[in-house]
Design an enzyme around this catalytic site. Structure first.
Site, PDB file in Angstrom:
ATOM      1  N   GLU A  91       0.856  -1.192   0.000  1.00 23.23           N
ATOM      2  CA  GLU A  91       0.000   0.000   0.000  1.00 23.23           C
ATOM      3  C   GLU A  91       0.891   1.240   0.000  1.00 23.23           C
ATOM      4  OE1 GLU A  91      -2.988   2.422   3.007  1.00 23.23           O
ATOM      5  OE2 GLU A  91      -2.800   0.249   3.244  1.00 23.23           O
ATOM      6  N   ARG A  95       0.808  10.436   0.982  1.00 22.96           N
ATOM      7  CA  ARG A  95       1.186  11.436   1.982  1.00 22.96           C
ATOM      8  C   ARG A  95       2.415  12.217   1.535  1.00 22.96           C
ATOM      9  NH1 ARG A  95       0.573   8.009   7.674  1.00 22.96           N
ATOM     10  NH2 ARG A  95      -1.616   7.457   7.405  1.00 22.96           N
ATOM     11  N   LYS A 179     -11.534  -0.853   6.689  1.00 20.46           N
ATOM     12  CA  LYS A 179     -10.298  -0.591   7.423  1.00 20.46           C
ATOM     13  C   LYS A 179     -10.660   0.019   8.776  1.00 20.46           C
ATOM     14  CE  LYS A 179      -6.460   2.739   7.121  1.00 20.46           C
ATOM     15  NZ  LYS A 179      -5.752   3.646   6.198  1.00 20.46           N
TER      16      LYS A 179
END
Length: 570
Positions: A91, A95, A179
């Site tokens: 993943e 950011r 999640k």
């Protein structure tokens, strides 16, 4: 005094009326809001197939490295280190400004990686991530715009939730894979257990504060399919290019996850020429159920994707669908003009694929039992047929050395894969659908590129011909079954032999990995099936009770070994 009291009563009445009116308005607004809320989206077949393939891989690795890459030149070495350590689902979080470029470089240079994009906050970011190579989307919260964008484009999406209300909202949108974020801050495993208790069918991936020290408490929960974390990718090691350290940390994370099992009893189904199929407990070796009704040899048995039914194929020319709860025959499919050698479910279970001695492949509707299509383009016996993970392709193996790939919609041949010198017995797609594994009478297994047909790897080392070869769920290993009476595991990357499984007294027909990749089942002409640990080759259970040759065996989708059972099986 009386007048004052009367005035007060009047004021109270007015206030009450106003309150009632306000309440009615509010209630009406709620009802209107409820009525105007869009209905849950119906996931398309393509979405369900993509989601199923992702979940299969998540169950195999159980740990997803969360990669914050600030320098795109570090992306490919980092991805290779993670995969060499056993973690192939990555993943890449948005950011940093380098996230999209990092995704793009990994996608181009590391085909072994199953890439996702995390910290996706907008539709624009989701589109950029998918364009760069992301196959699934992860977001910190539940953003309806991002979710709907992904659903419309058949891109699996895992949005963040932390409360029952958010779970309800997600389920109304048609989502059950979620999640839990940030996991530790929101109460950790205890919170997941409590919050998810009222909801059935949820699959959770906790992220945020998960470490190698606490991951066992997360992975022990039945709802948790995998965890996301950063502990195996320390930034100083990434920046310094310490590949061996990163590989070691990934390997340690994978090993720590693999010793944790879900508290679910495993089951195996077997099929025999004694005209029966059976259901077995892995834990005890007990025969739980017998499926009786075929008039001749049972050649194949497979579970439905949800594990609620099995399908059997027989030399009596029929295919039967059975309930795993009652053992009763639900449906008999009649249409082949000779022995049927194989039958299997489509990835989401809405149809069945069968192939037989009459040189046809048929597709059946599970709900009605009607034959929807027949493929009649073979001049030799069909030994095996299988769907690709997305359900778009069908692979067939015949008495020819060549294997053919067909469109499941048009039945047009889209690719021919050559290379074997003798007839091919089995075909098996990798979980990402990019590779095809074949086993042949020439004594080799071959891994080929589905798109180009190019042979990527030849596996050989048995002393006799091969009847079956299968990928592990993560695509990193292969298991083969041979006429020499052994099964072997191999690296799917290098072809290096890993383990030899010995103990059967005659040649093998089947060898398959469990859905989490930690067990292997084999079926033999010696009348038994055996369950083995995939990490060290230990035989943990012999399933003995058929009166003749066991032609087929399969794990239930939820079969897993519990930690304490390792010693119990010894």
């Amino acid at each position: 005094m009386v007048a004052s009291q009367s005035g007060g009563n009047a004021s109270i009445a007015v206030a009450a009326a106003l309150g009632a009116a306000a309440g009615a308005i509010a209630a009406t607004a709620v009802i209107r809001a409820q009525r105007s809320e869009p209905p849950a989206k119906t996931k398309s077949k393509d979405y369900l197939n993509a989601e199923s393939a992702l979940l299969t891989q998540l169950r195999a690795v159980r740990v997803v490295p969360v990669l914050a890459i600030s320098d795109a030149s570090k992306a490919v070495p980092l991805a290779n280190a993670m995969i060499d350590g056993g973690l192939n689902i990555l993943e890449v979080v948005f950011r940093t400004d380098a996230a999209a470029d990092a995704l793009r470089q990994i996608s181009a240079a590391v085909p072994r990686a199953h890439l996702g994009a995390g910290t996706i906050l907008t539709v624009e970011q989701a589109a950029l991530a998918v364009e760069a190579g992301a196959k699934f989307i992860v977001s910190p919260g539940l953003n309806p715009a991002v979710v709907n964008w992904c659903l419309d484009r058949n891109i699996p999406v895992i949005p963040g939730i932390a409360t029952p209300s958010e779970i309800e909202h997600a389920m109304r949108m048609g989502l059950t894979t979620l999640k839990f974020f940030p996991a530790e801050t929101n109460g950790g495993p205890a919170a997941i257990k409590a919050i998810c208790a009222p909801f059935s069918g949820l699959t959770i991936m906790p992220t945020g504060g998960v470490t190698e020290q606490n991951l066992k408490s997360y992975l022990s929960l039945k709802q948790v399919v995998a965890v996301g974390g950063t502990w195996m990718v320390p930034q100083d090691a990434v920046q310094n290019g310490e590949r061996e350290l990163l590989k070691s940390l990934a390997k340690s994370a994978k090993e720590a996850a693999q010793v944790v099992g879900l508290a679910t009893e495993g089951t195996v189904a077997t099929a025999s020429i004694d005209r029966t199929a059976r259901l077995w407990s892995i834990e005890t070796g007990e025969c739980l159920m017998s499926f009786l009704g075929h008039d001749d040899q049972v050649m194949s048995v497979k579970f439905s994707p949800d594990g609620q039914e099995v399908v059997t194929a027989s030399t009596d020319s029929t295919v039967k669908l059975w309930s795993c709860e009652t053992g009763k025959c639900i449906m008999t499919l009649v249409g082949h003009s000779g022995p049927v050698f194989t039958a299997s479910f489509s990835p989401v279970g809405e149809s069945l694929l069968t192939a037989g001695h009459d040189r046809t492949v048929k597709v059946w509707d599970v709900s009605s039992g009607s034959c929807m299509a027949t493929l009649k383009k073979f001049d030799k016996t069909i030994n095996g047929a299988d769907y690709s993970p997305d359900g778009k392709l069908i692979a067939t193996a015949t008495d020819d050395p060549e294997v053919h790939l067909w469109s499941s919609e048009t039945f047009a041949c889209v690719c021919t894969i050559a290379g074997h010198e003798k007839k091919v017995f089995s075909v098996h797609f990798s979980s990402n659908g990019k590779l095809l594994l074949t086993a042949s009478m020439d004594g080799t297994a071959r891994i080929s590129d589905v798109e180009t047909g190019e042979n990527k790897l030849i596996i050989k080392g048995h002393d006799d011909w091969l009847r079956c070869a299968s990928f592990s769920p993560d695509g990193l290993k292969v298991v083969t079954a041979s006429g020499d009476g052994t099964a072997k595991t191999w690296s799917a990357i290098t072809g290096e032999p890993l383990l030899t499984l010995t103990g059967h007294e005659d040649w093998l027909r089947v060898a398959l990995f469990s859905s989490d990749g930690r067990m292997i089942v084999t079926a033999s002409k010696d009348g038994s099936a055996r369950v083995w640990r995939a990490d060290n080759g230990e035989c943990v259970r012999k399933l003995d009770g058929h009166k003749a040759w066991v032609r087929s065996a399969a794990f239930a989708p939820t079969s897993r070994i519990r930690t304490r059972q390792f010693s119990e099986f010894a």
